[in-house]
Design a protein around this motif. Structure first.
Motif, PDB file in Angstrom:
ATOM      1  N   ASP A 279       0.951  -0.917   0.122  1.00 55.61           N
ATOM      2  CA  ASP A 279       0.027   0.101  -0.030  1.00 55.61           C
ATOM      3  C   ASP A 279       0.762   1.211  -0.018  1.00 55.61           C
ATOM      4  O   ASP A 279       0.561   2.198  -0.768  1.00 55.61           O
ATOM      5  N   PHE A 280       1.780   1.146   0.848  1.00 54.03           N
ATOM      6  CA  PHE A 280       2.831   2.267   0.977  1.00 54.03           C
ATOM      7  C   PHE A 280       3.504   2.655  -0.606  1.00 54.03           C
ATOM      8  O   PHE A 280       3.583   3.966  -0.735  1.00 54.03           O
ATOM      9  N   SER A 281       3.666   1.636  -1.090  1.00 49.94           N
ATOM     10  CA  SER A 281       4.690   1.588  -2.404  1.00 49.94           C
ATOM     11  C   SER A 281       3.738   2.279  -3.368  1.00 49.94           C
ATOM     12  O   SER A 281       4.225   3.173  -4.313  1.00 49.94           O
ATOM     13  N   ARG A 282       2.517   1.932  -3.564  1.00 51.10           N
ATOM     14  CA  ARG A 282       1.338   2.598  -4.406  1.00 51.10           C
ATOM     15  C   ARG A 282       1.193   4.022  -4.220  1.00 51.10           C
ATOM     16  O   ARG A 282       1.319   4.811  -5.047  1.00 51.10           O
ATOM     17  N   VAL A 283       1.156   4.516  -2.890  1.00 50.88           N
ATOM     18  CA  VAL A 283       1.024   5.922  -2.606  1.00 50.88           C
ATOM     19  C   VAL A 283       2.005   6.521  -2.708  1.00 50.88           C
ATOM     20  O   VAL A 283       2.195   7.851  -3.492  1.00 50.88           O
ATOM     21  N   ARG A 284       3.463   6.183  -2.641  1.00 52.74           N
ATOM     22  CA  ARG A 284       4.539   6.991  -2.855  1.00 52.74           C
ATOM     23  C   ARG A 284       4.904   6.898  -4.493  1.00 52.74           C
ATOM     24  O   ARG A 284       5.490   7.804  -4.977  1.00 52.74           O
ATOM     25  N   GLY A 285       4.507   5.988  -4.916  1.00 53.07           N
ATOM     26  CA  GLY A 285       4.809   5.776  -6.379  1.00 53.07           C
ATOM     27  C   GLY A 285       3.990   6.854  -7.156  1.00 53.07           C
ATOM     28  O   GLY A 285       4.417   7.265  -8.077  1.00 53.07           O
ATOM     29  N   ARG A 286       2.777   7.029  -6.790  1.00 57.22           N
ATOM     30  CA  ARG A 286       1.730   7.936  -7.537  1.00 57.22           C
ATOM     31  C   ARG A 286       2.390   9.437  -7.041  1.00 57.22           C
ATOM     32  O   ARG A 286       2.223  10.279  -8.025  1.00 57.22           O
ATOM     33  N   ALA A 287       2.949   9.735  -5.847  1.00 55.37           N
ATOM     34  CA  ALA A 287       3.419  10.993  -5.862  1.00 55.37           C
ATOM     35  C   ALA A 287       4.683  11.053  -6.371  1.00 55.37           C
ATOM     36  O   ALA A 287       4.872  12.277  -7.170  1.00 55.37           O
ATOM     37  N   ILE A 288       5.584  10.037  -6.556  1.00 52.98           N
ATOM     38  CA  ILE A 288       6.749  10.309  -7.641  1.00 52.98           C
ATOM     39  C   ILE A 288       6.222  10.442  -9.218  1.00 52.98           C
ATOM     40  O   ILE A 288       6.829  11.299  -9.884  1.00 52.98           O
ATOM     41  N   GLU A 289       5.127   9.841  -9.459  1.00 47.47           N
ATOM     42  CA  GLU A 289       4.674   9.769 -10.836  1.00 47.47           C
ATOM     43  C   GLU A 289       4.232  11.360 -11.121  1.00 47.47           C
ATOM     44  O   GLU A 289       4.749  11.871 -12.386  1.00 47.47           O
ATOM     45  N   GLY A 290       3.431  12.009 -10.333  1.00 47.48           N
ATOM     46  CA  GLY A 290       3.224  13.357 -10.504  1.00 47.48           C
ATOM     47  C   GLY A 290       4.338  14.275 -10.519  1.00 47.48           C
ATOM     48  O   GLY A 290       4.501  15.139 -11.475  1.00 47.48           O
ATOM     49  N   LYS A 291       5.585  14.200  -9.814  1.00 46.07           N
ATOM     50  CA  LYS A 291       6.477  14.870  -9.905  1.00 46.07           C
ATOM     51  C   LYS A 291       7.573  14.680 -11.390  1.00 46.07           C
ATOM     52  O   LYS A 291       7.982  15.582 -11.931  1.00 46.07           O
ATOM     53  N   LEU A 292       7.559  13.343 -11.783  1.00 44.39           N
ATOM     54  CA  LEU A 292       8.095  13.024 -12.990  1.00 44.39           C
ATOM     55  C   LEU A 292       7.367  13.930 -14.127  1.00 44.39           C
ATOM     56  O   LEU A 292       8.073  14.278 -15.199  1.00 44.39           O
TER      57      LEU A 292
ATOM     58  N   THR B  58       5.611  16.471 -14.164  1.00 45.89           N
ATOM     59  CA  THR B  58       6.144  17.899 -14.018  1.00 45.89           C
ATOM     60  C   THR B  58       7.593  18.239 -14.666  1.00 45.89           C
ATOM     61  O   THR B  58       7.801  19.081 -15.496  1.00 45.89           O
ATOM     62  N   GLU B  59       8.467  17.360 -14.258  1.00 41.35           N
ATOM     63  CA  GLU B  59       9.853  17.693 -14.738  1.00 41.35           C
ATOM     64  C   GLU B  59       9.818  17.400 -16.313  1.00 41.35           C
ATOM     65  O   GLU B  59      10.933  18.033 -16.881  1.00 41.35           O
ATOM     66  N   HIS B  60       9.048  16.537 -16.730  1.00 44.64           N
ATOM     67  CA  HIS B  60       9.453  16.104 -18.274  1.00 44.64           C
ATOM     68  C   HIS B  60       7.954  16.678 -19.238  1.00 44.64           C
ATOM     69  O   HIS B  60       8.109  16.673 -20.338  1.00 44.64           O
ATOM     70  N   GLY B  61       7.402  17.867 -18.554  1.00 39.81           N
ATOM     71  CA  GLY B  61       6.395  18.261 -19.292  1.00 39.81           C
ATOM     72  C   GLY B  61       5.302  18.053 -19.438  1.00 39.81           C
ATOM     73  O   GLY B  61       4.285  18.390 -20.433  1.00 39.81           O
ATOM     74  N   GLY B  62       4.886  16.907 -19.041  1.00 39.26           N
ATOM     75  CA  GLY B  62       3.394  16.155 -18.798  1.00 39.26           C
ATOM     76  C   GLY B  62       3.384  14.746 -18.923  1.00 39.26           C
ATOM     77  O   GLY B  62       4.644  14.259 -19.199  1.00 39.26           O
TER      78      GLY B  62
ATOM     79  N   PRO C 207       3.339  11.350 -20.624  1.00 39.51           N
ATOM     80  CA  PRO C 207       3.821  10.992 -22.152  1.00 39.51           C
ATOM     81  C   PRO C 207       2.510  10.673 -23.037  1.00 39.51           C
ATOM     82  O   PRO C 207       2.589  10.796 -24.306  1.00 39.51           O
ATOM     83  N   SER C 208       1.273  10.279 -22.585  1.00 40.92           N
ATOM     84  CA  SER C 208       0.281   9.927 -23.503  1.00 40.92           C
ATOM     85  C   SER C 208      -0.343  11.264 -23.914  1.00 40.92           C
ATOM     86  O   SER C 208      -1.216  11.241 -24.803  1.00 40.92           O
ATOM     87  N   ILE C 209       0.111  12.456 -23.345  1.00 41.25           N
ATOM     88  CA  ILE C 209      -0.387  13.806 -23.720  1.00 41.25           C
ATOM     89  C   ILE C 209       0.641  14.294 -24.691  1.00 41.25           C
ATOM     90  O   ILE C 209       0.350  14.809 -25.776  1.00 41.25           O
ATOM     91  N   THR C 210       1.917  14.398 -24.166  1.00 38.72           N
ATOM     92  CA  THR C 210       3.185  15.102 -25.051  1.00 38.72           C
ATOM     93  C   THR C 210       3.336  14.350 -26.178  1.00 38.72           C
ATOM     94  O   THR C 210       3.701  14.918 -27.111  1.00 38.72           O
ATOM     95  N   MET C 211       2.991  13.254 -26.350  1.00 34.43           N
ATOM     96  CA  MET C 211       3.429  12.291 -27.564  1.00 34.43           C
ATOM     97  C   MET C 211       2.368  12.594 -28.582  1.00 34.43           C
ATOM     98  O   MET C 211       2.358  12.428 -29.761  1.00 34.43           O
ATOM     99  N   PHE C 212       1.145  13.089 -28.169  1.00 37.73           N
ATOM    100  CA  PHE C 212       0.048  13.466 -28.905  1.00 37.73           C
ATOM    101  C   PHE C 212       0.509  14.963 -29.829  1.00 37.73           C
ATOM    102  O   PHE C 212      -0.148  15.423 -30.902  1.00 37.73           O
ATOM    103  N   ARG C 213       1.199  15.527 -29.035  1.00 36.07           N
ATOM    104  CA  ARG C 213       1.777  17.072 -29.475  1.00 36.07           C
ATOM    105  C   ARG C 213       2.197  16.999 -30.962  1.00 36.07           C
ATOM    106  O   ARG C 213       3.024  15.930 -31.120  1.00 36.07           O
TER     107      ARG C 213
END
Length: 266
Positions: A57-70, A72-76, A78-84
């Motif tokens: 459970d902790f890994s899922r919560v922390r993983g989602r937090a890291i996901e959001g930061k990634l 932000t760092e990479h501009g969005g 991938p399923s959005i940025t690759m459509f640009r």
């Protein structure tokens, strides 16, 4: 226990928890006698299960937090940025077809190149809805096995990165406890207990090396891009399905015309 989990939960959530606590599990297995099932064995078994679910459970919560930061760092995402249109991961012709198809499903207009260049946020909102539609309509793992595999890989790496620091902390605790026991044994590794402690220490060293070298933000981002690309390419399956009825209808019309033509007279 596995029957209570689906394939994604086992491989993307449970496995990272097992890996994170591997040295602790090794210590419990090797340092506690299992020749007879006593109270200590029951406590160790229950403690292991509780620890496993807690870490998952902790890994899922922390993983989602890291996901959001990634993102932000990479501009969005991938399923959005690759459509640009300025992203070259997928060819422009294919993306034009995918945009048109998804716009029809969403009853929305496709952002023009000018719209996208002047208001990227609005265009990204459209691409975000495209991704949501695709995720909701590609849940059949039998029809989209490659996409499912990429999703599992991404979930596994993301959740494992989420518990990286916890795993290393558990590793340090296990090493400290084993070192203390060896010190009490006067560093005699030839005894049965000393041999078991040595095995636990070796597991801890291998575990620490894996967590430090293989678990990284780069690995998570690579998996995220692979999943995003495959999600967008899943449009091909829907386009193939939508074109099939049209072909059948054309074939039926041709056959009907042929049947209605009178044969030439002798």
């Amino acid at each position: 226990m596995f029957k209570f989990f689906d394939a994604y939960s086992i491989r993307a959530r449970l496995f990272p928890a097992i890996i994170a606590a591997a040295p602790a599990f090794a210590a419990l297995t090797l340092l506690i006698s299992w020749k007879s099932f006593e109270l200590s064995n029951l406590i160790a078994t229950l403690g292991t299960l509780v620890l496993l679910f807690a870490i998952a459970d902790f890994s899922r919560v922390r993983g989602r937090a890291i996901e959001g930061k990634l993102y932000t760092e990479h501009g969005g995402m991938p399923s959005i940025t690759m459509f640009r249109r300025n992203d070259k991961t997928i060819d422009a012709g294919s993306k034009d077809r995918y945009r048109s198809f998804l716009a029809g499903k969403l009853a929305m207009e496709v952002p023009s190149p000018l719209d996208e260049s002047t208001n990227q946020t609005s265009a990204d909102e459209f691409y975000g809805q495209c991704g949501n539609w695709l995720r909701q309509n590609t849940r059949d793992t039998k029809k989209f096995p490659i996409l499912f595999t990429e999703n599992i890989t991404y979930g596994f790496r993301r959740n494992l990165l989420g518990v990286k620091m916890l795993a290393l902390c558990l590793n340090v605790i296990v090493v400290a406890v084993c070192t203390f026991i060896l010190w009490r044994l006067s560093w005699d590794v030839d005894t049965p207990q000393g041999s078991r402690i040595t095995v636990v220490l070796l597991v801890a060293v291998a575990h620490a090396a894996y967590m430090l070298l293989a678990v990284s933000r780069t690995a998570v981002w690579d998996a995220s891009k692979a999943y995003g690309r495959e999600l967008i390419l899943s449009c091909e399956s829907f386009l193939a399905q939508s074109s099939s009825p049209a072909k059948k209808t054309t074939a039926r019309k041709s056959a009907s015309k042929t049947e209605n033509v009178s044969p030439p007279s002798d």
